[in-house]
Enzyme design. Structure first.
Site, short mmCIF file in Angstrom:
data_model
loop_
_atom_site.label_atom_id
_atom_site.label_comp_id
_atom_site.label_asym_id
_atom_site.label_seq_id
_atom_site.Cartn_x
_atom_site.Cartn_y
_atom_site.Cartn_z
CB CYS A 166 0.42 6.30 11.96
SG CYS A 166 1.68 7.27 11.23
CD GLU A 178 -2.84 -1.12 2.43
OE1 GLU A 178 -3.97 -1.59 2.30
OE2 GLU A 178 -2.44 -0.66 3.52
CB CYS A 236 6.74 -5.44 8.66
SG CYS A 236 8.11 -4.62 9.50
CB CYS A 291 2.91 7.29 3.72
SG CYS A 291 3.48 6.10 4.93
CB CYS A 296 5.94 -2.42 16.02
SG CYS A 296 7.62 -2.18 15.45
CB CYS A 353 2.57 -1.65 13.79
SG CYS A 353 2.64 -1.58 12.00
#
Ligand code: SF4
Length: 416
Positions: A392, A127, A147, A140, A151, A154
């Site tokens: 975010c 994305e 990933c 962004c 985290c 996230c």
């Protein structure tokens, strides 16, 4: 569609940098066998043209022309390259292509934020998000599909890492955004040896800034991110100043100096906590590279100064990292390491199953005030694009949950 071998998933707290794996020299793979020039530097294009039979002088000249049309003008059709001899153009089309990431879905938020779900040639989704503001427009950009870093706040971190994006897939996001915003420089359609490149670079664009804060940890895909950003920063490429580009890392300490030296962009660090216990939980990479090591690496970051401060991202999690003591400790730490710092306070954007809640608005304000009173700028970032999961930490290819038919229908309706 070519098959891509899924990457092994590294351990939770000790991820390893992922190599370019099966992607040959950063070339984006294509099923039709043609070579996608998107993402390749000028010398590589020169070499490919020489392999295609051009003599050395011709290859150099044509590569310069193709490079300019490709990156500076956003042209995707060799027939539109009007200063290349007509008989040469079909020869180029036979062997090469100038691609773009495939758009699966384009969404508009009520606040103007736009999110694109993109697909690689070998079928992986990622994305990018465009956030317009009064005085700037920020793209962004993602660096990986998924990933490894997990985290805890996230949503992207709950995806498995599939693979690194190639330079073409990274720079392709910026180019696609320029396509969508209609922002390629206009001017006369031929270039000459004497052309003044500056004529095309400062023209009140909507897309003014880039943040490497999308899906993935950019410092675990260092080479491809560096190569893509070099094309973005090159005056004859996309010509965006390094001062307008920020790379965000969770704290891959050994790569930070290299990032400053070889890319030279602004640095943002996902800090999110001021003591080991909490940061170990929120950003598990902290168990490998602790706070002290991270802040030392920040202090040594090449090019950081009061004019180019390091941004410390701090997500506000209720009763986890948002106390007065945390705010005071944040100020103390940033001062102890003499960091030219600013802090971005990010109200947590919840997602289904998230283990945290967002701090109350009063708590966020109080935290911000304490940091400001400590002499460090700490604005609260307004959440953007929440209604389309573009805020975010919310990026996760939601299309995974939709049927192919749903997506195809929506893609037909979506226009860039
Ligand atoms: S915050 Fe960044 S590094 Fe951490 S899991 Fe999410 S995408 Fe990965």
């Amino acid at each position: 569609m070519a098959d891509t071998q899924l990457m092994p998933i590294p351990g939770m707290i000790d991820p390893v940098p992922v190599t370019r794996d099966s992607l040959v020299d950063g070339v984006t793979p294509r099923a039709d066998g043609r070579i996608d020039l998107l993402g390749l530097p000028r010398d590589r294009i020169t070499a490919l043209l020489a392999e295609a039979g051009l003599d050395a002088r011709q290859a150099k000249l044509r590569a310069r022309q193709v490079y300019h049309w490709l990156y500076h003008r956003g042209v995707t059709d060799f027939e539109a390259m009007t200063d290349i001899a007509k008989p040469m153009r079909p020869r180029l089309t036979e062997r090469f292509v100038i691609g773009r990431p495939q758009v699966v879905e384009a969404q508009h938020s009520s606040d103007g934020t736009r999110k694109w779900l993109l697909r690689t040639e070998d079928g992986h989704d990622y994305e990018m998000v465009f956030i317009p503001d009064a005085d700037r427009g920020t793209l962004c950009v993602s660096s990986q599909v998924g990933c490894t870093l997990n985290c805890r706040f996230c949503h992207t971190g709950t995806m498995r890492l599939v693979r690194n994006l190639t330079p073409g897939e990274i720079v392709g996001q910026v180019m696609l955004a320029r396509d969508a915003l209609g922002e390629w420089p206009r001017g006369r359609m031929d270039i000459s040896e004497e052309e003044d490149e500056a004529a095309y670079t400062a023209d009140g664009r909507l897309l003014t800034n880039i943040v490497m804060m999308g899906m993935g940890e950019p410092l675990y895909n260092f080479d491809n991110v560096r190569d893509a950003l070099r094309l973005v920063m090159d005056g004859d490429g996309l010509a965006l100043s390094k001062r307008r580009i920020t790379l965000s890392t969770s704290g891959v300490v050994p790569m930070m100096a290299k990032c400053g030296e070889e890319i030279g962009v602004n640095l943002a660090v996902s800090l999110h906590a001021v003591n080991k216990q909490v940061r170990d939980e929120i950003v598990p990479l902290n168990r490998k590279y602790g706070l002290e090591e991270l802040l030392e690496a920040c202090a040594a970051y090449p090019g950081a100064s009061n004019a180019r401060r390091i941004t410390f991202e701090y997500v506000m999690l209720k009763d986890v990292n948002d106390s007065d003591e945390d705010a005071h400790e944040l100020v103390r730490l940033l001062k102890a390491y003499r960091l030219p710092a600013k802090v971005n306070l990010i109200p947590f954007n919840p997602w289904p199953g998230a283990p945290y809640e967002c701090s109350t608005p009063e708590r966020v304000r109080r935290f911000s005030n304490i940091v400001f009173e400590g002499g460090i700028s700490a604005p609260v970032r307004t959440p953007r694009g929440r209604d389309i999961d573009a805020a975010c930490g919310q990026l996760r290819t939601a299309a995974e949950k939709k049927s192919r038919a749903d997506r195809d229908r929506e893609a037909a309706d979506a226009s860039l």
